[in-house]
Every structure is written in C-alpha cells, then in structure tokens.
Design a protein around this motif. Structure first.
Motif, PDB file in Angstrom:
ATOM      1  N   LYS A   1     -23.653 -22.819   9.462  1.00 52.20           N
ATOM      2  CA  LYS A   1     -23.741 -21.289  10.058  1.00 52.20           C
ATOM      3  C   LYS A   1     -25.030 -20.879  10.574  1.00 52.20           C
ATOM      4  O   LYS A   1     -25.907 -20.969   9.864  1.00 52.20           O
ATOM      5  CB  LYS A   1     -23.025 -20.262   9.207  1.00 52.20           C
ATOM      6  N   ILE A   2     -25.088 -20.253  11.730  1.00 47.14           N
ATOM      7  CA  ILE A   2     -26.104 -19.445  12.372  1.00 47.14           C
ATOM      8  C   ILE A   2     -25.925 -17.952  11.573  1.00 47.14           C
ATOM      9  O   ILE A   2     -24.944 -17.394  11.949  1.00 47.14           O
ATOM     10  CB  ILE A   2     -26.333 -19.447  13.606  1.00 47.14           C
TER      11      ILE A   2
ATOM     12  N   ASN B   1     -17.040 -18.240  18.479  1.00 49.63           N
ATOM     13  CA  ASN B   1     -17.982 -19.317  18.327  1.00 49.63           C
ATOM     14  C   ASN B   1     -17.979 -19.311  16.800  1.00 49.63           C
ATOM     15  O   ASN B   1     -18.777 -18.670  16.268  1.00 49.63           O
ATOM     16  CB  ASN B   1     -19.221 -19.611  18.963  1.00 49.63           C
ATOM     17  N   PRO B   2     -17.339 -20.193  16.075  1.00 47.10           N
ATOM     18  CA  PRO B   2     -17.441 -20.276  14.583  1.00 47.10           C
ATOM     19  C   PRO B   2     -18.832 -20.534  13.892  1.00 47.10           C
ATOM     20  O   PRO B   2     -19.008 -20.440  12.693  1.00 47.10           O
ATOM     21  CB  PRO B   2     -16.449 -21.033  14.013  1.00 47.10           C
ATOM     22  N   MET B   3     -19.462 -21.142  14.730  1.00 47.75           N
ATOM     23  CA  MET B   3     -20.950 -21.381  14.306  1.00 47.75           C
ATOM     24  C   MET B   3     -21.821 -20.182  13.868  1.00 47.75           C
ATOM     25  O   MET B   3     -22.621 -20.173  13.192  1.00 47.75           O
ATOM     26  CB  MET B   3     -21.956 -22.124  15.317  1.00 47.75           C
ATOM     27  N   PHE B   4     -21.589 -19.064  14.562  1.00 46.06           N
ATOM     28  CA  PHE B   4     -22.181 -17.775  14.489  1.00 46.06           C
ATOM     29  C   PHE B   4     -21.423 -16.996  13.303  1.00 46.06           C
ATOM     30  O   PHE B   4     -20.194 -16.873  13.648  1.00 46.06           O
ATOM     31  CB  PHE B   4     -22.424 -17.063  15.701  1.00 46.06           C
ATOM     32  N   GLU B   5     -22.236 -16.463  12.352  1.00 43.96           N
ATOM     33  CA  GLU B   5     -21.584 -15.532  11.251  1.00 43.96           C
ATOM     34  C   GLU B   5     -22.325 -14.088  11.373  1.00 43.96           C
ATOM     35  O   GLU B   5     -23.759 -14.340  10.918  1.00 43.96           O
ATOM     36  CB  GLU B   5     -21.572 -16.203  10.042  1.00 43.96           C
ATOM     37  N   MET B   6     -22.263 -13.006  11.594  1.00 47.24           N
ATOM     38  CA  MET B   6     -22.570 -11.945  12.035  1.00 47.24           C
ATOM     39  C   MET B   6     -22.620 -11.250  10.694  1.00 47.24           C
ATOM     40  O   MET B   6     -21.678 -11.134   9.953  1.00 47.24           O
ATOM     41  CB  MET B   6     -22.103 -11.158  13.008  1.00 47.24           C
ATOM     42  N   HIS B   7     -23.816 -10.494  10.152  1.00 42.46           N
ATOM     43  CA  HIS B   7     -23.841  -9.710   9.215  1.00 42.46           C
ATOM     44  C   HIS B   7     -24.855  -8.486   9.494  1.00 42.46           C
ATOM     45  O   HIS B   7     -25.475  -8.439  10.370  1.00 42.46           O
ATOM     46  CB  HIS B   7     -24.417 -10.437   8.008  1.00 42.46           C
ATOM     47  N   ALA B   8     -24.665  -7.487   8.715  1.00 41.89           N
ATOM     48  CA  ALA B   8     -25.488  -6.223   8.791  1.00 41.89           C
ATOM     49  C   ALA B   8     -26.865  -6.822   8.300  1.00 41.89           C
ATOM     50  O   ALA B   8     -27.264  -7.483   7.658  1.00 41.89           O
ATOM     51  CB  ALA B   8     -25.017  -5.112   7.761  1.00 41.89           C
ATOM     52  N   VAL B   9     -27.834  -5.832   8.655  1.00 39.72           N
ATOM     53  CA  VAL B   9     -29.421  -5.899   8.469  1.00 39.72           C
ATOM     54  C   VAL B   9     -29.556  -5.952   6.911  1.00 39.72           C
ATOM     55  O   VAL B   9     -30.401  -6.447   6.455  1.00 39.72           O
ATOM     56  CB  VAL B   9     -30.284  -5.289   9.264  1.00 39.72           C
TER      57      VAL B   9
ATOM     58  N   VAL C   1     -15.794   2.210  22.649  1.00 42.13           N
ATOM     59  CA  VAL C   1     -15.448   1.580  24.073  1.00 42.13           C
ATOM     60  C   VAL C   1     -15.178   0.272  23.971  1.00 42.13           C
ATOM     61  O   VAL C   1     -15.953  -0.669  23.641  1.00 42.13           O
ATOM     62  CB  VAL C   1     -16.921   1.898  24.702  1.00 42.13           C
ATOM     63  N   VAL C   2     -14.044   0.020  24.444  1.00 40.71           N
ATOM     64  CA  VAL C   2     -13.575  -1.479  24.715  1.00 40.71           C
ATOM     65  C   VAL C   2     -13.715  -1.803  25.816  1.00 40.71           C
ATOM     66  O   VAL C   2     -13.585  -1.518  26.952  1.00 40.71           O
ATOM     67  CB  VAL C   2     -11.873  -1.397  24.257  1.00 40.71           C
ATOM     68  N   ASN C   3     -14.618  -2.924  25.675  1.00 46.50           N
ATOM     69  CA  ASN C   3     -14.958  -3.678  26.939  1.00 46.50           C
ATOM     70  C   ASN C   3     -14.778  -5.363  26.803  1.00 46.50           C
ATOM     71  O   ASN C   3     -15.032  -5.927  25.917  1.00 46.50           O
ATOM     72  CB  ASN C   3     -16.640  -3.412  27.158  1.00 46.50           C
ATOM     73  N   PRO C   4     -14.107  -5.773  27.736  1.00 49.33           N
ATOM     74  CA  PRO C   4     -13.791  -7.318  27.594  1.00 49.33           C
ATOM     75  C   PRO C   4     -14.841  -8.194  27.762  1.00 49.33           C
ATOM     76  O   PRO C   4     -14.891  -9.270  27.609  1.00 49.33           O
ATOM     77  CB  PRO C   4     -12.730  -7.477  28.949  1.00 49.33           C
ATOM     78  N   ASN C   5     -16.164  -7.748  28.356  1.00 46.07           N
ATOM     79  CA  ASN C   5     -17.328  -8.440  28.311  1.00 46.07           C
ATOM     80  C   ASN C   5     -17.950  -8.673  27.042  1.00 46.07           C
ATOM     81  O   ASN C   5     -18.915  -9.536  27.033  1.00 46.07           O
ATOM     82  CB  ASN C   5     -18.259  -7.767  29.257  1.00 46.07           C
ATOM     83  N   MET C   6     -17.700  -7.879  26.009  1.00 48.68           N
ATOM     84  CA  MET C   6     -18.141  -8.101  24.762  1.00 48.68           C
ATOM     85  C   MET C   6     -17.621  -9.221  24.128  1.00 48.68           C
ATOM     86  O   MET C   6     -16.307  -9.255  23.890  1.00 48.68           O
ATOM     87  CB  MET C   6     -17.874  -6.688  23.897  1.00 48.68           C
ATOM     88  N   PRO C   7     -18.394 -10.205  23.800  1.00 44.67           N
ATOM     89  CA  PRO C   7     -17.824 -11.327  22.832  1.00 44.67           C
ATOM     90  C   PRO C   7     -17.281 -10.779  21.504  1.00 44.67           C
ATOM     91  O   PRO C   7     -17.857  -9.879  21.025  1.00 44.67           O
ATOM     92  CB  PRO C   7     -19.094 -12.179  22.822  1.00 44.67           C
ATOM     93  N   ARG C   8     -16.353 -11.650  21.160  1.00 40.20           N
ATOM     94  CA  ARG C   8     -15.884 -11.512  20.153  1.00 40.20           C
ATOM     95  C   ARG C   8     -16.505 -12.442  19.019  1.00 40.20           C
ATOM     96  O   ARG C   8     -16.536 -13.561  19.197  1.00 40.20           O
ATOM     97  CB  ARG C   8     -14.406 -11.814  19.838  1.00 40.20           C
ATOM     98  N   THR C   9     -17.153 -11.995  17.971  1.00 41.00           N
ATOM     99  CA  THR C   9     -18.067 -12.648  17.064  1.00 41.00           C
ATOM    100  C   THR C   9     -17.565 -12.830  15.637  1.00 41.00           C
ATOM    101  O   THR C   9     -16.785 -11.937  15.341  1.00 41.00           O
ATOM    102  CB  THR C   9     -19.498 -12.018  17.358  1.00 41.00           C
ATOM    103  N   MET C  10     -17.910 -13.907  15.117  1.00 36.36           N
ATOM    104  CA  MET C  10     -17.088 -14.068  13.638  1.00 36.36           C
ATOM    105  C   MET C  10     -18.261 -13.497  12.376  1.00 36.36           C
ATOM    106  O   MET C  10     -19.321 -12.936  12.717  1.00 36.36           O
ATOM    107  CB  MET C  10     -17.477 -15.506  13.296  1.00 36.36           C
ATOM    108  N   GLY C  11     -17.640 -13.301  11.373  1.00 35.94           N
ATOM    109  CA  GLY C  11     -18.569 -12.610  10.360  1.00 35.94           C
ATOM    110  C   GLY C  11     -18.004 -11.412   9.801  1.00 35.94           C
ATOM    111  O   GLY C  11     -16.822 -10.902  10.301  1.00 35.94           O
ATOM    112  N   TYR C  12     -18.957 -10.469   9.415  1.00 36.13           N
ATOM    113  CA  TYR C  12     -18.688  -9.220   9.063  1.00 36.13           C
ATOM    114  C   TYR C  12     -18.952  -8.067  10.197  1.00 36.13           C
ATOM    115  O   TYR C  12     -19.962  -7.284  10.114  1.00 36.13           O
ATOM    116  CB  TYR C  12     -19.542  -8.839   7.965  1.00 36.13           C
TER     117      TYR C  12
END
Length: 441
Positions: A275-276, A294-302, A165-176
């Motif tokens: 990085k956060i 925001n390049p400060m955030f780096e998302m990863h799987a749990v 579901v493509v939603n423009p309200n979903m932020p684009r986050t960095m990382g994996y």
C-alpha cells in the motif's frame, strides 16, 4: 466536463435516492446557513469547494468576521482578495504562495503546529460549518473525500453543519476517506474540473541534488517526499531503484512515474505492505485518474500518516524535504527568513523525527547552495527567523555540491561538513565566520 466514466451522481436504493434528493440544494441556498463570526473549515488543495466559496463571497455584504480555516489553497479565491478582511479572514494551517501576501499584510493568519496535531486542533475548534468536495455516492450511501483526507474527517465529524459538494471529477480513494450521506446536512452538485498543480520544472541544480540523494537510498526503502522541485528531482532519480515503498503526506504526479516504471511496488514494506500510505494528493488530472478506485492507495488522516511514532514503524524509512536556509549548527528555516511570519512548519518535522527513529531510517534535507547569489548555508540564521528543524532533527544535508552527514557529529564537524557543500564562492566567508564564532579553528 467529467474526467471519469461515471453514471449519475448517486446510485443505490430508492431510500438512499430519496435522502439524496431531499438534501440537494443550490450553492446559494447552502451558504445561507453561514452567519457572521462563524468558523468554517474547508479541505486543502484540489478538494476546496470552489462553487461554495464563490457563493459565500456573494453574501459578503451580509457577513463580517467569518473565519475560513484551510491548508494549502491552490487558487486565490475572491474572499482572499484585499478589501475582504472585514467580511472574511483566512486562517492558514499551511500557507501556500497564494496566501503569503495576505499574511504579510495582516489579512490572514497562520496556525502553527505539527501537521499530525491538526485533526485534534480542529476538534478543539468550535466548527460551525464544514464544506468539502467529495466523489459521487456509492450504492451504500458513502462519498469519498478523494484527494484530501488530511483533517477533513475530523472537521466533518465535529462541525455543526456539513455541506458536501458532489463532483464526478473527484476520484474515489480507498482507506479512511469516506463519509455517509446521513452525516451531510446539505448536498450541492458541481461538475467543475479539480484544480491542478503541474509538476515543477526541474533544473540542473535540482538534478544534481537528486543524484546525490539517490546515493543515500537503498532498494526496498520506504520513502516520504515533500513538495517542490528539489524533492521531485530526487524522486525522478529513484527510477533505477527497486522495491521502494511509500509512506508520505503528499503524493504528486512524480509518484505515478515511479509506480509505472516499477521502482515503487510497496511489497517490501513491513507496515502496510503493498500500500501507498498518504493523506493528500496535489497534482494534475493524470494523478487524480491514477488514484481513482486504485487499491494501491490507502488514505489516512494526518494524525496517522504524520505521526512520528507511526512513521518510525517503517523499517528503512527515508524522509526527503526541502528547506530554505541552514546555519552552521544545522538549524533549518523553512518558514520565514527573518521576522516575516507567513507560513507554518509543514510535514518535515513529523517525518524527520519519525525517519530518524526508524530502524535503518534516514532524514535528508535538500536545498540549493545559493539563491540570487546569496548563500543558503549561513553562519547563523537571520534574527527573527523561525527554526523549523532543530539542529537535533537534522541527519543528512544535500546541495548540488555534495552530502553532509550531521547526525553524530560535533559542532565543529558539522560546520566543516556544511562548508564543504556550500557554493565555492562562499566557502571562505563561511570558514572565516566559523572561526570568529569559535566553531572552528
């Protein structure tokens, strides 16, 4: 309504545009691929694809025994309501208050396990359909899972069918946190604002606990914060600290406060400096907008953020988590109190063990001393209670009456320390119980 400044929901080459258009369908068309008995996986929290869940509900008369696997739902979807259990069964991987009633009534199930194991659990599951919300596609054909990576990458990678579901309200986050259009079988567009979870109200007891927690945290520490008012109060008290870093599962609006006031810089981290590191965001529009690009955030799987061995690589790692009850040995219950199974363990075991293995690490358990006049420090846990944190996993315990250090202490010393931070009205009763059980003299 769109939160972010955005162009079309896709941008890129003529070829990518054609692929996107070819896969674009309505929500009703998308859920036609779901059959009775299917296993469906959806992301937790604000990444839940509401439009698809409601379209699925509309097919209820045609379906039975569809299992919806999800962690931490933020709304009571129609399929969760009483009377739907013949058609849909919710399998909770981490239960929110919204699902507890369904679990207690036998309409939903709970998947036990450590959070860092969940992606592997998903891979071992026969996933028929993955449905998740993503940010708009970039010029290279990639969408971002935004506020929820958790187990979503694993689910999308092993599902027989993938619906985005493509939603423009979903932020684009960095990382994996990305998935390519070639991995999607169908695309649905939606402009609904993401679900929000306001900051919890912080009372005077929470504030007192936060003040004590702050005493245990040094400048330059790397922090994990659980959810809830007590943990958030602790975070509010950290605004006077310097050079803090973040390695956590959940991020909330409180983190934005700590970054904006300069307490969190991540520059002193020895792992992922600057990085956060996180896996999921649960908060309001303010948090989601702060995370966008925001390049400060780096998302990863749990499987990464919550792996105790990864957590332990962070020097001066501090884990702060709320529990519901603790006995005089230091055993903590954060799931049911008594034989009322309704929740899973959450992230606290992963981070407690990781923090205690880290160089200079600390694990802090926080709780109110009482609830409705009943002591939350008890002689022994009620029969049937699930031990979330074993006595060997508990380091510091904090209530509004002080700090108890348990690690490296005998049973007697533990009991005495915990009685010392119990509510004064209950200390005599706890002392008497400790003597009767032989813990103290």
């Amino acid at each position: 309504m769109v939160w972010f400044k955005a162009g079309p929901l896709f941008e890129g080459s003529e070829k990518l545009t054609a692929v996107y258009t070819e896969k674009l369908v309505s929500a009703a068309e998308a859920v036609r691929v779901i059959s009775s008995g299917d296993n469906i996986v959806v992301p937790p929290g604000a990444a839940e694809p509401e439009v698809l869940m409601e379209a699925l509900f509309e097919r209820r008369a045609e379906l039975k025994d569809v299992r919806v696997h999800q962690m931490l739902p933020l709304r009571e979807a129609t399929y969760l309501k009483a009377g739907m259990e013949r058609h849909f069964r919710h399998v909770s991987w981490l239960t929110s208050s919204i699902v507890k009633r369904g679990v207690k009534e036998g309409r939903a199930g709970v998947m036990p396990g450590y959070l860092y194991e969940y992606p592997q659990f998903i891979r071992d599951l026969d996933v028929d359909v993955f449905m998740g919300t993503v940010s708009p596609m970039d010029e290279h054909g990639y969408f971002s899972f935004g506020v929820s990576v958790d187990y979503t990458i694993a689910a999308a990678g092993c599902a027989k069918k993938v619906i985005l579901v493509v939603n423009p309200n979903m932020p684009r986050t960095m990382g994996y946190s990305v998935i390519h259009i070639s991995q999607a079988d169908m695309i649905v567009e939606d402009y609904t604002p993401l679900l929000e979870l306001p900051k919890p109200t912080i009372g005077s007891i929470d504030q007192s606990i936060g003040d004590y927690v702050c005493q245990l945290i040094d400048d330059g520490s790397t922090i994990q914060l659980g959810l809830g008012s007590t943990a958030n109060a602790a975070a509010q008290c950290l605004k006077e600290k310097k050079g803090l870093g973040i390695h956590t599962h959940f991020v909330t609006d409180t983190l934005v406060d700590l970054v904006e006031c300069g307490a969190v810089t991540n520059r002193r981290k020895n792992v992922h400096p600057g990085k956060i590191i996180c896996s999921s965001a649960v908060g309001t529009r303010r948090l989601y907008q702060f995370m966008n690009n925001n390049p400060m955030f780096e998302m990863h799987a749990v499987s990464y953020t919550n792996d105790p061995l990864i957590i332990a690589r962070n020097d001066n790692m501090v884990a702060i988590n709320s529990v519901d009850e603790i006995d005089l040995l230091g055993q903590c219950a954060s799931e049911p109190i008594g034989p009322k199974l309704y929740s899973g363990t959450g992230e606290q075991v992963d981070f407690a063990r990781g923090a205690m293995r880290a160089t200079g690490g600390k694990s802090i358990v926080v709780l109110h001393s009482t609830h409705k006049g009943r002591s939350k420090i008890v002689p022994m846990l009620e029969s049937g209670s699930v031990v979330s944190l074993s006595k060997n996993d508990v380091d510091y315990v904090v209530t509004e009456f002080g700090i108890a250090k348990l690690k490296g202490k005998t049973f007697r010393q533990r009991a005495e320390a915990l009685i010392g931070i119990a509510h004064p009205d209950h200390r005599d009763g706890l002392s008497e119980a400790a003597k009767k059980s032989g813990l103290t003299r």
